[in-house]
Write a protein that holds these residues in place. Structure first.
Motif, short mmCIF file in Angstrom:
data_model
loop_
_atom_site.label_atom_id
_atom_site.label_comp_id
_atom_site.label_asym_id
_atom_site.label_seq_id
_atom_site.Cartn_x
_atom_site.Cartn_y
_atom_site.Cartn_z
N PRO A 16 0.81 -1.23 0.00
CA PRO A 16 0.00 0.00 0.00
C PRO A 16 0.84 1.27 0.00
O PRO A 16 0.70 2.14 0.86
CB PRO A 16 -0.81 -0.14 1.29
CG PRO A 16 0.08 -0.89 2.21
CD PRO A 16 0.83 -1.87 1.34
N THR A 17 1.71 1.38 -0.98
CA THR A 17 2.54 2.57 -1.07
C THR A 17 1.75 3.70 -1.72
O THR A 17 0.76 3.48 -2.43
CB THR A 17 3.80 2.31 -1.91
OG1 THR A 17 3.40 1.99 -3.26
CG2 THR A 17 4.60 1.14 -1.34
N GLU A 18 2.24 4.91 -1.52
CA GLU A 18 1.58 6.08 -2.11
C GLU A 18 1.56 5.96 -3.63
O GLU A 18 0.56 6.29 -4.28
CB GLU A 18 2.31 7.34 -1.68
CG GLU A 18 1.70 8.63 -2.19
CD GLU A 18 2.43 9.86 -1.66
OE1 GLU A 18 2.25 10.95 -2.28
OE2 GLU A 18 3.16 9.74 -0.67
N ILE A 77 -1.02 3.19 -4.81
CA ILE A 77 -2.41 3.63 -4.63
C ILE A 77 -2.77 4.69 -5.67
O ILE A 77 -3.85 4.65 -6.26
CB ILE A 77 -2.63 4.15 -3.20
CG1 ILE A 77 -2.51 3.00 -2.20
CG2 ILE A 77 -4.01 4.82 -3.07
CD1 ILE A 77 -2.53 3.43 -0.75
N ALA A 78 -1.87 5.63 -5.90
CA ALA A 78 -2.13 6.69 -6.89
C ALA A 78 -2.28 6.09 -8.28
O ALA A 78 -3.17 6.50 -9.06
CB ALA A 78 -1.01 7.71 -6.86
N ARG A 132 -8.17 7.69 -4.06
CA ARG A 132 -6.84 7.65 -3.43
C ARG A 132 -6.94 7.99 -1.95
O ARG A 132 -6.32 7.30 -1.11
CB ARG A 132 -5.92 8.64 -4.15
CG ARG A 132 -4.54 8.78 -3.51
CD ARG A 132 -3.62 9.64 -4.35
NE ARG A 132 -4.22 10.90 -4.76
CZ ARG A 132 -4.30 11.97 -3.97
NH1 ARG A 132 -3.83 11.93 -2.73
NH2 ARG A 132 -4.84 13.09 -4.41
N ARG A 133 -7.68 9.01 -1.62
CA ARG A 133 -7.80 9.41 -0.21
C ARG A 133 -8.49 8.33 0.62
O ARG A 133 -8.09 8.06 1.75
CB ARG A 133 -8.59 10.72 -0.11
CG ARG A 133 -7.84 11.95 -0.61
CD ARG A 133 -8.71 13.18 -0.52
NE ARG A 133 -8.02 14.38 -1.00
CZ ARG A 133 -8.59 15.57 -1.12
NH1 ARG A 133 -9.87 15.73 -0.80
NH2 ARG A 133 -7.90 16.60 -1.55
N THR A 150 -6.12 5.31 1.11
CA THR A 150 -5.02 5.69 2.00
C THR A 150 -5.50 5.76 3.45
O THR A 150 -4.82 5.27 4.36
CB THR A 150 -4.44 7.05 1.58
OG1 THR A 150 -3.95 6.95 0.23
CG2 THR A 150 -3.31 7.47 2.49
N VAL A 180 -6.12 2.20 4.83
CA VAL A 180 -4.85 1.55 5.18
C VAL A 180 -4.31 2.11 6.50
O VAL A 180 -3.81 1.36 7.35
CB VAL A 180 -3.82 1.74 4.06
CG1 VAL A 180 -2.43 1.29 4.50
CG2 VAL A 180 -4.25 0.96 2.82
N ALA A 181 -4.42 3.41 6.69
CA ALA A 181 -3.96 4.01 7.95
C ALA A 181 -4.71 3.44 9.13
O ALA A 181 -4.12 3.22 10.21
CB ALA A 181 -4.14 5.53 7.89
#
Length: 294
Positions: free
Chosen positions: A239-241, A244-245, A277-278, A281, A284-285
């Protein structure tokens, strides 16, 4: 303005409501919370022969915990989902999404079933139903049947409900305890209809990669959209930025809404990638927060 003339019916049981729907068919409308129906009556977008008020039917106002599902009656007020302990424990995506519905006054009158049956593609509850693989329970003269949320919404304010049927409940699968969730929405003002919104539920495996992912997007098409291409692009991935983007861009072909007074199609395409994306993210957080005991 005043609504057109109609015959007012106030059944006290589901069977009575079904009998009335069978009698009047397409010439009838069901009144639950009235947050959408009453304005439509007043501006004559709806001209029913009969209005069937289901507010006296107690069986539609229950929230029932089941072994692997949470059943929410069609008559349950939306605000009840915000603080109900079973909802917060078993399907925590719902309380988060409900907070975006209109204003508190709307949520105290609007119902779960009313929003689902109205089938506005910008609404929050249809979007969460698709993201969670909910089942819609309807009853007609031949008895009850269930319809998968992804099949229930068939077009703009068009559903799989037959003219003689009444929506009686929504069954939500219990979310995994290890799952993270998020609901993200962008609107011009708080309480306005969303320009785009996204619901996400994520589960990571022991290596920290996506084991499962559910994403649904609102207000980009005639129906809530299940972002299967986004999900497939991330399953098994970290789940890297960047990942995901890149996956969020897979939603663009599913944006079919055209230009309107609120946004251009090009802007909605951009906005769809942003909310997806938001949402992922943030989900995942939450998974990481759970694993760290927060």
């Amino acid at each position: 303005m005043k609504p057109p003339r109609f015959t007012y019916c106030d059944p006290e049981t589901i069977d009575e409501a079904v009998a009335l729907k069978s009698e009047y068919g397409t010439d009838s409308v069901v009144l639950a919370g009235g947050q959408s129906l009453l304005p439509m009556l007043n501006i004559r977008l709806a001209r029913p022969e009969a209005l069937i008020d289901i507010n006296k039917i107690g069986d539609l106002q229950r929230i029932e915990r089941q072994p692997d599902k949470l059943e929410v009656g069609a008559g349950v007020r939306q605000y009840e989902l915000e603080d109900h302990p079973d909802v917060r424990e078993l399907v925590p995506l719902l309380p988060e999404a409900v907070g975006f519905i209109g204003h508190v006054e709307n949520r105290h009158r609007g119902t779960v079933g009313g929003s689902i049956a109205h089938a506005d593609s910008a609404a929050e509850l249809p979007c969460t139903a698709v993201a969670l693989d909910a089942e819609i329970v309807v009853r007609g003269p031949s008895g009850s049947r269930t319809v998968a949320a992804r099949e229930f919404f068939q077009g703009w304010m068009t559903t799989a409900l037959e003219p003689e049927e009444v929506l009686v409940a929504v069954r939500y699968p219990v979310m995994p305890r290890t799952a993270g969730h998020s609901f993200v929405e962008v609107a011009r003002r708080a309480g306005d209809f969303a320009l785009a919104g996204a619901a996400a539920v994520a589960v990571l495996d022991r290596d920290g990669r996506f084991a499962s992912l559910s994403v649904a997007v609102s207000s980009i098409s005639d129906t809530p959209v299940r972002a299967s291409a986004v999900e497939n692009a991330l399953i098994g991935e970290a789940p890297t930025e960047e990942n995901i983007a890149r996956a969020a861009n897979e939603i663009v072909p599913q944006v079919t809404s055209g230009d309107d007074m609120h946004a251009s199609r090009a802007y909605r395409r951009h906005l769809a990638t942003v909310v997806v994306r938001r949402a992922i993210t943030a989900a995942v957080a939450r998974v990481h927060d759970r694993s760290n005991g927060k």
